[in-house]
Motif scaffolding. Structure first.
Motif, mmCIF file in Angstrom:
data_model
loop_
_atom_site.group_PDB
_atom_site.id
_atom_site.type_symbol
_atom_site.label_atom_id
_atom_site.label_comp_id
_atom_site.label_asym_id
_atom_site.label_seq_id
_atom_site.Cartn_x
_atom_site.Cartn_y
_atom_site.Cartn_z
ATOM 1 N N GLN A 39 7.769 90.453 41.268
ATOM 2 C CA GLN A 39 6.933 91.468 40.906
ATOM 3 C C GLN A 39 6.182 91.955 42.146
ATOM 4 O O GLN A 39 5.783 91.272 42.854
ATOM 5 C CB GLN A 39 5.784 90.678 39.966
ATOM 6 N N LYS A 44 6.193 95.894 37.038
ATOM 7 C CA LYS A 44 6.467 94.851 36.024
ATOM 8 C C LYS A 44 7.220 93.815 36.753
ATOM 9 O O LYS A 44 7.920 94.190 37.636
ATOM 10 C CB LYS A 44 6.965 95.176 34.911
ATOM 11 N N ARG A 45 7.045 92.744 36.175
ATOM 12 C CA ARG A 45 8.095 91.467 36.482
ATOM 13 C C ARG A 45 9.333 92.056 36.232
ATOM 14 O O ARG A 45 9.644 92.079 34.871
ATOM 15 C CB ARG A 45 7.461 90.043 36.285
#
Length: 115
Positions: A39, A44-45
């Protein structure tokens, strides 16, 4: 109690390599899948790589040919070898594992790639 601990992050220059290790400890019968996520700030991860118990692996398109996930030498460890690092690889890298049917996350390790 199962714990995941990541290690191996750091600051490198573009083109260099790092090896991350995810170590699982605690009461473990079987590890079904281990994944590395990352991340970056404001993003976003995302899934980077994963290895499933049968040995099959998957990679994000952005790291194919540069990163390799594998079982570590030590018991219950998984490594992520990262070669030809780019500034866009800068992120916190997290280990995720499915152990005995439950999901676990590590605390993350910072990887910073300077240009």
């Amino acid at each position: 109690q199962v714990q995941l601990v990541e290690s191996g992050g750091g600051l490198v220059q573009a083109g260099e390599s790092l090896r991350l290790t995810c170590a699982a400890s605690g009461s473990i019968f079987s590890i079904n899948k281990v994944s590395w996520y990352r991340q970056a700030p404001g993003k976003k991860r995302e899934l980077v790589a994963q290895v499933i118990s049968g040995g099959s692996t998957n990679y994000a398109d952005s790291v194919k040919g540069r990163f390799a996930i594998s079982r570590g030498i030590a018991e219950n460890t998984v490594d992520l070898q990262m070669n030809s690092l780019k500034p866009e690889d800068t992120a916190v890298y997290y280990c995720n594992a499915v152990i005995d049917g439950s999901y676990y996350w590590g605390q993350g390790t910072q990887v910073t790639v300077s240009s």
